[in-house]
Design a protein around this motif. Sequence first.
Motif, PDB file in Angstrom:
ATOM      1  N   TYR A 123      56.885  45.624 -29.576  1.00 17.71           N
ATOM      2  CA  TYR A 123      56.511  44.390 -30.467  1.00 17.71           C
ATOM      3  C   TYR A 123      56.791  43.398 -29.875  1.00 17.71           C
ATOM      4  N   VAL A 124      56.278  41.763 -30.332  1.00 15.51           N
ATOM      5  CA  VAL A 124      56.563  40.728 -30.276  1.00 15.51           C
ATOM      6  C   VAL A 124      56.400  40.069 -31.157  1.00 15.51           C
ATOM      7  N   ARG A 125      57.886  39.314 -30.915  1.00  8.99           N
ATOM      8  CA  ARG A 125      58.068  38.471 -32.269  1.00  8.99           C
ATOM      9  C   ARG A 125      57.271  37.071 -32.261  1.00  8.99           C
ATOM     10  N   THR A 126      56.981  36.692 -33.293  1.00  6.18           N
ATOM     11  CA  THR A 126      55.414  35.219 -33.175  1.00  6.18           C
ATOM     12  C   THR A 126      55.466  35.525 -34.232  1.00  6.18           C
ATOM     13  N   LYS A 127      54.407  34.677 -34.288  1.00  9.68           N
ATOM     14  CA  LYS A 127      53.418  33.612 -35.852  1.00  9.68           C
ATOM     15  C   LYS A 127      52.251  32.924 -35.398  1.00  9.68           C
ATOM     16  N   ASP A 128      51.132  32.906 -36.110  1.00 13.90           N
ATOM     17  CA  ASP A 128      49.965  32.646 -36.069  1.00 13.90           C
ATOM     18  C   ASP A 128      50.487  31.150 -36.884  1.00 13.90           C
ATOM     19  N   TRP A 129      50.502  30.012 -36.151  1.00 15.87           N
ATOM     20  CA  TRP A 129      51.094  28.916 -36.621  1.00 15.87           C
ATOM     21  C   TRP A 129      50.430  28.617 -37.062  1.00 15.87           C
ATOM     22  N   VAL A 130      49.175  28.761 -37.734  1.00 15.70           N
ATOM     23  CA  VAL A 130      47.942  27.401 -38.852  1.00 15.70           C
ATOM     24  C   VAL A 130      47.828  28.868 -39.591  1.00 15.70           C
ATOM     25  N   ALA A 131      48.339  30.070 -39.990  1.00 15.06           N
ATOM     26  CA  ALA A 131      47.919  30.406 -41.228  1.00 15.06           C
ATOM     27  C   ALA A 131      48.699  30.444 -42.007  1.00 15.06           C
ATOM     28  N   ARG A 132      49.817  29.635 -42.131  1.00 11.74           N
ATOM     29  CA  ARG A 132      50.249  29.320 -43.417  1.00 11.74           C
ATOM     30  C   ARG A 132      49.626  28.654 -44.380  1.00 11.74           C
ATOM     31  N   TRP A 133      48.414  27.331 -43.473  1.00  7.61           N
ATOM     32  CA  TRP A 133      47.528  26.596 -44.614  1.00  7.61           C
ATOM     33  C   TRP A 133      46.390  27.824 -44.823  1.00  7.61           C
ATOM     34  N   LYS A 134      45.872  29.054 -44.005  1.00  6.50           N
ATOM     35  CA  LYS A 134      45.177  29.714 -44.054  1.00  6.50           C
ATOM     36  C   LYS A 134      44.216  29.166 -43.699  1.00  6.50           C
ATOM     37  N   ALA A 135      44.305  28.430 -42.259  1.00  6.65           N
ATOM     38  CA  ALA A 135      42.676  27.705 -41.511  1.00  6.65           C
ATOM     39  C   ALA A 135      42.313  28.450 -40.413  1.00  6.65           C
ATOM     40  N   PRO A 136      41.739  28.409 -40.385  1.00 10.03           N
ATOM     41  CA  PRO A 136      40.437  29.472 -39.749  1.00 10.03           C
ATOM     42  C   PRO A 136      41.092  29.461 -38.615  1.00 10.03           C
ATOM     43  N   GLY A 137      40.311  30.734 -37.999  1.00 12.63           N
ATOM     44  CA  GLY A 137      41.215  30.649 -36.233  1.00 12.63           C
ATOM     45  C   GLY A 137      41.962  30.903 -35.812  1.00 12.63           C
ATOM     46  N   THR A 159      48.144  36.210 -33.513  1.00  8.02           N
ATOM     47  CA  THR A 159      47.180  36.173 -34.634  1.00  8.02           C
ATOM     48  C   THR A 159      47.502  36.719 -36.227  1.00  8.02           C
ATOM     49  N   LYS A 160      49.114  37.441 -36.371  1.00 10.49           N
ATOM     50  CA  LYS A 160      48.804  37.739 -37.429  1.00 10.49           C
ATOM     51  C   LYS A 160      50.502  37.370 -37.918  1.00 10.49           C
ATOM     52  N   GLY A 161      50.123  36.615 -39.653  1.00  8.82           N
ATOM     53  CA  GLY A 161      51.717  36.668 -39.604  1.00  8.82           C
ATOM     54  C   GLY A 161      52.141  35.104 -39.291  1.00  8.82           C
ATOM     55  N   ALA A 162      52.346  34.497 -41.434  1.00  6.44           N
ATOM     56  CA  ALA A 162      52.519  32.843 -40.970  1.00  6.44           C
ATOM     57  C   ALA A 162      53.730  32.682 -40.809  1.00  6.44           C
ATOM     58  N   GLU A 163      54.460  33.839 -41.338  1.00  5.83           N
ATOM     59  CA  GLU A 163      56.085  33.439 -40.639  1.00  5.83           C
ATOM     60  C   GLU A 163      56.298  34.668 -39.543  1.00  5.83           C
ATOM     61  N   TRP A 164      57.499  34.607 -39.012  1.00  9.10           N
ATOM     62  CA  TRP A 164      57.776  35.015 -37.453  1.00  9.10           C
ATOM     63  C   TRP A 164      58.239  36.548 -37.763  1.00  9.10           C
ATOM     64  N   ASN A 165      57.484  37.373 -37.039  1.00  5.22           N
ATOM     65  CA  ASN A 165      57.442  38.884 -37.587  1.00  5.22           C
ATOM     66  C   ASN A 165      57.015  39.305 -35.694  1.00  5.22           C
ATOM     67  N   TRP A 166      57.825  40.661 -36.054  1.00  2.00           N
ATOM     68  CA  TRP A 166      57.257  41.564 -34.718  1.00  2.00           C
ATOM     69  C   TRP A 166      56.155  41.938 -35.130  1.00  2.00           C
ATOM     70  N   GLN A 167      55.437  41.800 -34.163  1.00  4.83           N
ATOM     71  CA  GLN A 167      53.889  42.166 -34.547  1.00  4.83           C
ATOM     72  C   GLN A 167      53.594  43.076 -33.931  1.00  4.83           C
ATOM     73  N   ASP A 168      53.025  44.323 -33.955  1.00  4.11           N
ATOM     74  CA  ASP A 168      52.917  44.987 -33.497  1.00  4.11           C
ATOM     75  C   ASP A 168      51.967  45.092 -32.339  1.00  4.11           C
ATOM     76  N   ASP A 192      58.527  34.267 -29.202  1.00  8.05           N
ATOM     77  CA  ASP A 192      60.338  34.309 -29.324  1.00  8.05           C
ATOM     78  C   ASP A 192      61.018  35.576 -28.686  1.00  8.05           C
ATOM     79  N   ALA A 193      60.208  37.078 -28.500  1.00 10.41           N
ATOM     80  CA  ALA A 193      60.811  38.245 -27.973  1.00 10.41           C
ATOM     81  C   ALA A 193      60.390  39.486 -27.623  1.00 10.41           C
ATOM     82  N   VAL A 194      60.623  39.915 -27.015  1.00 11.72           N
ATOM     83  CA  VAL A 194      59.183  41.017 -26.801  1.00 11.72           C
ATOM     84  C   VAL A 194      60.171  42.691 -26.747  1.00 11.72           C
TER      85      VAL A 194
END
Length: 757
Positions: A77-91, A111-120, A146-148
């Motif tokens: 698991y990697v804690r990260t986010k898609d930082w443009v997803a909160r605006w539903k921006a493409p890419g 590439t996933k999640g508008a908020e910080w999350n543990w991406q699988d 953030d972390a692995v």
Amino acid sequence: MKSLFLALFSIAASTAVAADSLLVEAESFKDPGGWSLDTQFIEIMGSPYLLAHGLGVPVKDATTTVTFPSTGQYHVYVRTKDWVARWKAPGTPGKFQLLVDGKALGETFGTKGAEWNWQDGGTVDITKPETTLALHDLAGFDGRCDAVYFTKDAAAPPDAGEKLAQWRRTTLGLPEKPIDAGSYDLVVVGGGYGGMGAAISAARMGLKVALIQDRPVLGGNGSSEVRVWAMGGIRRGQYPNIGEIVEEFQDKAKASPGTKEEFGDDLKEKVVRAEKHISLFLNNHVIASEMTDKTHIAAVIALDTRTSERRRFEGKFFVDSTGHGTLGALSGAEYTIRETEHMGMSNMWRWDMTDSPQSFAPISWGLDLEMPDFPYPRRGHAEWFWEGGFNVHPIAGLEATRDWNLRAVFGAWNAMKNKEGKDEHANAKLEWVAYIGGTRESRQLIGDVVMTREDVEQKKPFPDGTVPTTWDIDLHYPKEQYAAKFPDNPFISKAQMDKKVDRQHGYPVPYRCFYSKNIENLFMAGRDISVTHEALGTVRVMKTGGMIGEVVGKAASICVKNQCSPRTIYERYFPELQQLLALHGAARRETVNSPITLPEGYTAPPPVVDKKGGAPGIAVASLPGLVMDDAQAKTTGKWTEGSGLPDYIGNGYRYRGPKEVGTARYEFKIDKAGVYEVRMNYSENENRASNAPVTIESAEGSKQVTVNERVKSPLPQGFISLGKFRFEPGHPAVVVIGSGSANGNVAADAVQLLPAQ
């Protein structure tokens, strides 16, 4: 609040091994490569993290070596986010890979999640205990990690809040007790201009000081990370030596943003480290305070943002120079905060023209901008007005504001490189974009005095006026023509400048704005002092904040010497503080009871002169009684500003010609009824009127007199007496200059009301 912050922020930037699991904090990577350590949002998301800020060019891998508890198959698991997803921006501009022993996992992260999350990240087979890890950036557009976490149990860790914080602490095996960093006379939290001024001033007055800064460099908004050049007049007013310390470390930038070298990060650190009484702690973020009771701070706890060590700093007195009022909020200090309609955060940028074509691949996720949607970055500088977040929460919304600003910057650059600006900018190359935001307004900690706009404009005389604030009341709002396309979150600002501030001498800010009303050993220095939103517009610039720090450092030495509170200085020891404020910045003493000396061979800096090279005018604050300068008068008709004749008050005077029709109206507020002598100031000249008309409105009625402005004024400092009049609260207290015809130029400068003897 104290325990919540401690739980949220008592985390580690390290590697931890538990049975069949391994947690690796990104900030612990031994070689960060081209990734930057971002610590500015710890209060929001709970941790420092690594940021791939490559301006569209993938950054060098961050690498480290770890030891697994055993071999076998692990879920990742990697804690990260898609930082443009909160605006539903493409890419997905923040995409990156995790490499294990040089081999990329199948999942692309960020590439996933508008908020910080543990991406699988799926599973990985670990064949030997010692393994190399790498964060491999794919885009150069601010991917973040953030972390692995590796685990043989497929369950994902908690996502946020206290559960995540507690899980981290348990998994990392953090010790309950932080490292003892020592006991100090003064603990300064925040290493911007205010914190530096406070630390240096206090150390030179004999205090043992800890200076804690959450970034790797000093200077705050005035560092190379943000690049807001230092503004505000120094060394003037009633205490003309205040500002000499600031002058030792201030930047020499010729523009904002300037170059990295112009902001002199090395010089700032050198000046601080030269003080033997200062212990400097860079890369330490204060996460909690310990209280002896509800009104006294005993210690602060700081997190080392690189190693995760927690340190405890015990102190007699503390200074909040964080800008955000963070220590005050952690300690229960009273504060105000504007959650909307506040000044925003700037992320400035620079570009250069090269000798050859420079490519920039079109992007889809930036703001969809055309050239008319933003002001053209003159001379390659995108300046202070690239500012957003006016209606976003100034603390909780900081990361969103920074990211929105980045979308605006890259959207503008895309328009310049790939749309209608492409021919003109074919050879242009993006040089620098600030990922650290320059925030102007968040919390204001409340002191015994809350300075207002009216205090500054009317030059209300406070008996404890100290630091001269000279910057105009400079308030920022969205600029309408550029806000049309994004009215909910504009990114270009305008400045509304109220020019009633005495820019030459400054308005003396009360000392009582520099300490907390309810936390009895807490000072403030910088933009979080006790002022209103409007008054913040004049005190928030760096040099003014640095001078506030100088005053606070000297005041803290008096507190230690007399074992008293900051408030008691105003009540009992203010004359002693005035004596210290009159000293040169280089003055020092070994302890608070030692004699004060100047360094051997010291040469005092030359006095400040006005822009014409002459001596400045007479400071309003130096005059007794009620005084209004011409800048505060309400004028009608055409008046010309001048400063060529001597003995003027403030920045100059005004005059109108004999054929002009115009008045200067001085309206006083009377709090205590009595008889006052009315005086006015003028500088004589042969072209002046010998019958300048003046009207006095008082409780006795209206009376007109004339003044011969061709002859030298009979009283000191250019004044003449107009007579004695009774003034009462609720009745007119007005002096009008120019209310009639005259045979020469009519001059209007200062009007003074003195209680009659």
